[in-house]
Design a protein around this motif. Sequence first.
Motif, PDB file in Angstrom:
ATOM      1  N   UNK A 133     -23.728  65.232 -51.668  1.00  0.00           N
ATOM      2  CA  UNK A 133     -24.492  64.088 -52.094  1.00  0.00           C
ATOM      3  C   UNK A 133     -23.725  62.917 -51.208  1.00  0.00           C
ATOM      4  N   UNK A 134     -22.257  62.719 -51.492  1.00  0.00           N
ATOM      5  CA  UNK A 134     -21.489  61.543 -50.775  1.00  0.00           C
ATOM      6  C   UNK A 134     -21.591  61.529 -49.304  1.00  0.00           C
ATOM      7  N   UNK A 135     -21.740  62.859 -48.988  1.00  0.00           N
ATOM      8  CA  UNK A 135     -21.869  62.791 -47.433  1.00  0.00           C
ATOM      9  C   UNK A 135     -23.273  62.883 -46.884  1.00  0.00           C
ATOM     10  N   UNK A 139     -30.471  66.025 -49.942  1.00  0.00           N
ATOM     11  CA  UNK A 139     -31.424  64.854 -50.602  1.00  0.00           C
ATOM     12  C   UNK A 139     -32.139  65.508 -51.702  1.00  0.00           C
ATOM     13  N   UNK A 140     -31.527  66.073 -52.771  1.00  0.00           N
ATOM     14  CA  UNK A 140     -32.419  66.470 -54.032  1.00  0.00           C
ATOM     15  C   UNK A 140     -33.023  65.168 -54.695  1.00  0.00           C
ATOM     16  N   UNK A 141     -34.122  65.651 -55.319  1.00  0.00           N
ATOM     17  CA  UNK A 141     -34.459  64.672 -56.169  1.00  0.00           C
ATOM     18  C   UNK A 141     -33.866  64.551 -57.547  1.00  0.00           C
ATOM     19  N   UNK A 142     -32.849  65.364 -58.053  1.00  0.00           N
ATOM     20  CA  UNK A 142     -32.138  65.111 -59.085  1.00  0.00           C
ATOM     21  C   UNK A 142     -30.950  66.041 -58.862  1.00  0.00           C
ATOM     22  N   UNK A 143     -29.851  65.750 -59.513  1.00  0.00           N
ATOM     23  CA  UNK A 143     -28.637  66.607 -59.349  1.00  0.00           C
ATOM     24  C   UNK A 143     -28.100  67.032 -60.925  1.00  0.00           C
ATOM     25  N   UNK A 243     -22.259  54.975 -53.112  1.00  0.00           N
ATOM     26  CA  UNK A 243     -23.505  54.734 -52.498  1.00  0.00           C
ATOM     27  C   UNK A 243     -24.204  56.144 -52.890  1.00  0.00           C
ATOM     28  N   UNK A 244     -24.099  56.893 -53.712  1.00  0.00           N
ATOM     29  CA  UNK A 244     -24.906  57.872 -53.982  1.00  0.00           C
ATOM     30  C   UNK A 244     -26.168  57.365 -54.753  1.00  0.00           C
ATOM     31  N   UNK A 245     -27.492  57.781 -54.340  1.00  0.00           N
ATOM     32  CA  UNK A 245     -28.640  57.087 -55.257  1.00  0.00           C
ATOM     33  C   UNK A 245     -29.335  58.194 -55.856  1.00  0.00           C
ATOM     34  N   UNK A 246     -28.984  59.229 -55.810  1.00  0.00           N
ATOM     35  CA  UNK A 246     -29.613  60.301 -56.563  1.00  0.00           C
ATOM     36  C   UNK A 246     -29.329  60.449 -58.040  1.00  0.00           C
ATOM     37  N   UNK A 247     -30.138  60.543 -58.841  1.00  0.00           N
ATOM     38  CA  UNK A 247     -30.017  60.656 -60.330  1.00  0.00           C
ATOM     39  C   UNK A 247     -29.096  61.804 -60.520  1.00  0.00           C
ATOM     40  N   UNK A 248     -28.030  61.859 -61.124  1.00  0.00           N
ATOM     41  CA  UNK A 248     -26.874  62.788 -61.366  1.00  0.00           C
ATOM     42  C   UNK A 248     -26.462  63.034 -62.908  1.00  0.00           C
ATOM     43  N   UNK A 249     -26.842  64.074 -63.602  1.00  0.00           N
ATOM     44  CA  UNK A 249     -26.294  64.264 -64.977  1.00  0.00           C
ATOM     45  C   UNK A 249     -24.986  65.098 -64.795  1.00  0.00           C
ATOM     46  N   UNK A 250     -24.140  64.485 -65.497  1.00  0.00           N
ATOM     47  CA  UNK A 250     -23.126  65.387 -65.631  1.00  0.00           C
ATOM     48  C   UNK A 250     -22.953  65.758 -66.995  1.00  0.00           C
ATOM     49  N   UNK A 251     -22.511  67.198 -67.306  1.00  0.00           N
ATOM     50  CA  UNK A 251     -22.243  67.689 -68.628  1.00  0.00           C
ATOM     51  C   UNK A 251     -21.016  68.393 -68.456  1.00  0.00           C
ATOM     52  N   UNK A 268     -18.771  59.386 -63.650  1.00  0.00           N
ATOM     53  CA  UNK A 268     -20.068  59.081 -64.075  1.00  0.00           C
ATOM     54  C   UNK A 268     -20.158  57.487 -64.262  1.00  0.00           C
ATOM     55  N   UNK A 269     -19.033  56.942 -64.176  1.00  0.00           N
ATOM     56  CA  UNK A 269     -19.181  55.369 -64.238  1.00  0.00           C
ATOM     57  C   UNK A 269     -19.436  54.700 -63.044  1.00  0.00           C
ATOM     58  N   UNK A 270     -18.806  55.520 -61.997  1.00  0.00           N
ATOM     59  CA  UNK A 270     -19.162  55.217 -60.499  1.00  0.00           C
ATOM     60  C   UNK A 270     -20.356  55.450 -59.972  1.00  0.00           C
ATOM     61  N   UNK A 271     -21.142  56.471 -60.580  1.00  0.00           N
ATOM     62  CA  UNK A 271     -22.190  56.725 -59.783  1.00  0.00           C
ATOM     63  C   UNK A 271     -23.441  55.767 -60.240  1.00  0.00           C
ATOM     64  N   UNK A 272     -24.131  55.328 -59.378  1.00  0.00           N
ATOM     65  CA  UNK A 272     -25.135  54.045 -59.765  1.00  0.00           C
ATOM     66  C   UNK A 272     -26.185  54.704 -60.736  1.00  0.00           C
TER      67      UNK A 272
END
Length: 313
Positions: A133-135, A139-143, A243-251, A268-272
Amino acid sequence: MTGSIAIRRSYPADATLSMTPAADGWPLRTFDRPSTGHRGSILWFGGRGDIIEKYLECFAAWHDAGWHVTAVDWRGQGGSGRITDDQWLGHIDDFETWVADLRYFWRAWAARTPGPHVLMGHSMGGHLVLRALVEKAVDPDAAVLSAPMLAFAGRTPKWLASIVAGTLGKLMPTKRAWKYNERPSPPDASRQAFLTHDDDRYADELWWKSEKPDIALGPPSWGWMAAAVRSFDVIDRPGAMEAVKTPVLIVGTDGDRLVSPQAIHDAAKRLPRGDLLMLGKSAAHEVLREVDSARDTLMTRITEFLDANAGAR
């Protein structure tokens, strides 16, 4: 436990296991289970040393919810082609090799499967999904990242780990970094204690490896260790995650003894568009293979996240 042994220890009749060539022809073992539910498609990558079979229970739940589910064994492990003559060694030259495999597979997979498209990874797989995602390799809709390996657990300073791994990675790249277990530990240390408190789910992994010994993998090489530390730096550089615009859930879990919980909190804090659900210290690393009381909480949260960020088209 909610998942039946039949689901966890057999392949679905409508699923396909095959070998898919990477860009350079390298054989990658692939699990694919189409769905008639028209919910979308999920692509899953496991952690270091993982096998597709460990997550059949999760795949079944997502398939039942209408998702087309695909999973891939990383180059060099599981049922994919091995990299060295030592079949027990977990080795890679550089994590960019895996990112390139992910990029190539993603493009073909996304073109042939129904959207929305969701990319998921556990541990090392979560690291590689985030790096991709960083690179902007995918281009997923979500991760969804499960206990992503963003730094190693423990108190060793990052600068010291970098020096040690980098030096030994150059001097002895294909030598095992340690002899036993998922991390440096005495031979009699409990491997299960690092992974899951669910005895049955842990036994499933051992059962699959007894049935298919060729898919098992041992400790990583010093080359792998050095490559991991270099890849941490790629993701952690200033502005990369921002710079990652994808919605990302971390568990994950604050009780993780394999990867750093603090690094997960920081990411998690750094991801928009980052979202985070951490279990307490009583849970171990394989959070989606933990006891039902923990696992069900995460599976429910993943469903809610996908409904909100990867709605059916």
